[in-house]
Scaffold this motif. Sequence first.
Motif, short mmCIF file in Angstrom:
data_model
loop_
_atom_site.label_atom_id
_atom_site.label_comp_id
_atom_site.label_asym_id
_atom_site.label_seq_id
_atom_site.Cartn_x
_atom_site.Cartn_y
_atom_site.Cartn_z
N UNK A 95 49.78 47.73 44.74
CA UNK A 95 48.61 48.35 44.12
C UNK A 95 48.55 49.84 44.44
N UNK A 96 47.89 50.62 43.57
CA UNK A 96 47.87 52.07 43.71
C UNK A 96 46.52 52.62 44.15
N UNK A 97 45.44 51.83 43.98
CA UNK A 97 44.13 52.35 44.33
C UNK A 97 43.12 51.22 44.52
N UNK A 98 41.95 51.60 44.95
CA UNK A 98 40.91 50.62 45.26
C UNK A 98 40.35 49.95 44.01
N UNK A 99 40.37 50.66 42.87
CA UNK A 99 39.90 50.06 41.63
C UNK A 99 40.79 48.89 41.23
N UNK A 100 42.09 49.02 41.47
CA UNK A 100 43.00 47.90 41.18
C UNK A 100 42.71 46.72 42.10
N UNK A 101 42.49 47.00 43.40
CA UNK A 101 42.14 45.93 44.33
C UNK A 101 40.84 45.26 43.90
N UNK A 102 39.85 46.05 43.53
CA UNK A 102 38.58 45.50 43.08
C UNK A 102 38.77 44.61 41.86
N UNK A 103 39.65 45.01 40.94
CA UNK A 103 39.91 44.20 39.76
C UNK A 103 40.54 42.86 40.10
N UNK A 104 41.50 42.86 41.02
CA UNK A 104 42.14 41.62 41.46
C UNK A 104 41.13 40.71 42.14
N UNK A 105 40.35 41.26 43.07
CA UNK A 105 39.35 40.46 43.78
C UNK A 105 38.29 39.93 42.81
N UNK A 106 37.91 40.76 41.83
CA UNK A 106 36.92 40.32 40.85
C UNK A 106 37.43 39.14 40.04
N UNK A 107 38.72 39.15 39.69
CA UNK A 107 39.32 38.02 38.98
C UNK A 107 39.21 36.74 39.80
N UNK A 108 39.51 36.83 41.10
CA UNK A 108 39.43 35.64 41.95
C UNK A 108 37.99 35.21 42.17
N UNK A 109 37.08 36.17 42.32
CA UNK A 109 35.66 35.84 42.44
C UNK A 109 35.19 35.08 41.20
N UNK A 110 35.66 35.51 40.03
CA UNK A 110 35.29 34.83 38.79
C UNK A 110 35.73 33.38 38.79
N UNK A 111 36.93 33.09 39.32
CA UNK A 111 37.38 31.70 39.39
C UNK A 111 36.39 30.86 40.20
N UNK A 112 35.81 31.44 41.23
CA UNK A 112 34.87 30.70 42.08
C UNK A 112 33.53 30.50 41.37
N UNK A 113 32.93 31.59 40.90
CA UNK A 113 31.58 31.49 40.33
C UNK A 113 31.59 30.82 38.96
N UNK A 114 32.74 30.77 38.30
CA UNK A 114 32.82 30.08 37.02
C UNK A 114 33.27 28.62 37.19
N UNK A 115 33.53 28.20 38.43
CA UNK A 115 33.83 26.80 38.70
C UNK A 115 35.18 26.33 38.20
N UNK A 116 36.15 27.25 38.06
CA UNK A 116 37.43 26.88 37.45
C UNK A 116 38.19 25.85 38.28
N UNK A 117 38.21 26.00 39.60
CA UNK A 117 38.95 25.04 40.41
C UNK A 117 38.24 23.69 40.46
N UNK A 118 36.93 23.69 40.46
CA UNK A 118 36.19 22.43 40.42
C UNK A 118 36.47 21.69 39.11
N UNK A 119 36.50 22.45 38.01
CA UNK A 119 36.81 21.84 36.72
C UNK A 119 38.24 21.31 36.70
N UNK A 120 39.17 22.03 37.36
CA UNK A 120 40.56 21.57 37.40
C UNK A 120 40.69 20.27 38.17
N UNK A 121 39.93 20.12 39.23
CA UNK A 121 39.93 18.86 39.98
C UNK A 121 39.51 17.71 39.09
N UNK A 122 38.47 17.95 38.31
CA UNK A 122 37.95 16.90 37.43
C UNK A 122 38.94 16.58 36.32
N UNK A 123 39.48 17.63 35.68
CA UNK A 123 40.41 17.42 34.57
C UNK A 123 41.72 16.79 35.04
#
Length: 310
Positions: free
Chosen positions: A158-186
Amino acid sequence: MKKRALYPFLAAVALSGALLSGCETMPNVGQMGNLASALGGGGGGGGGGSGMANGIQDVIGGASAAFKDYSPQEQHALGQEFSSVLLGARPLLRNDMAQRYVNQIGWWVALQAEPPKDKDGRAIQFAWRFGIIDSDAVNAYATPGGYVFVTVGLLRQLKNEAELAGVLAHEVAHVVRGHYLAALKKGGWAQIAGGIIQTQTSNGAMTAAMVNAVRNLYAKGLDQSDEFDADRQALLYAARAGYRADGLPSVLKMYAASGSGSDVNFQMLFSTHPNPAERASKLEPLLTSKFASAANVTNEARYLAVRRKL
């Protein structure tokens, strides 16, 4: 790192990161303007507005159903055990300064996401924990309950903090959107998930079947619709936090230019995610419309100072 030593360490660096946010200069969210509904806004980080791709309502519906199946305490238990499996292959990086830094950025970004609701309609508050895995692989991971990890290999790219923030935001979205919980069910792993929760709450040991189920979940990856959903939400969370919205798209372009499925350090990333060039392309219209007036903060100097010590 032994399993029982993991959680106090992550708690300590998370607390340090949260405290540091009061004395470090964070992006100015006042520059944001009205982005609250940039993706069609509403509970859970977005509804079916004009900025959303077709099928997003299916993603939201699946996540809502999954949250009804697991209490916040059960999600936390799953997160702890999933983390122990992820860190069984490679441990956390022994660099307190870098760990605190990633926690600081992660907590700030996570604050920008609307919490989902439990079965009784109450907002779920996650005890967020962010960590750096000591691995040359280029990847990032999340678990139910709010554990998020990035690898040293990714941070060095990564080249800057905005890129790190974008990566972390993507992973945060997986949590708050329940993607892994849905994957367990599916995936038909509800019974395994129940066993993992029981094991964690009784302070027992996971069986080989449980460990293999978690490994298989990460080896298989999430549905493509979940990944595209997390990409869109990442733009929103990072922009709300005051960063340049194109942080994640820049990372996706780096993946496309630097990595491939035959590169051992990119293999898992490419095998579990949609084509990075396609992901970046899908975000481009949002960057030139909904997020065209977002802030321009990258905090490049601060990021590079940390990267040099990895």
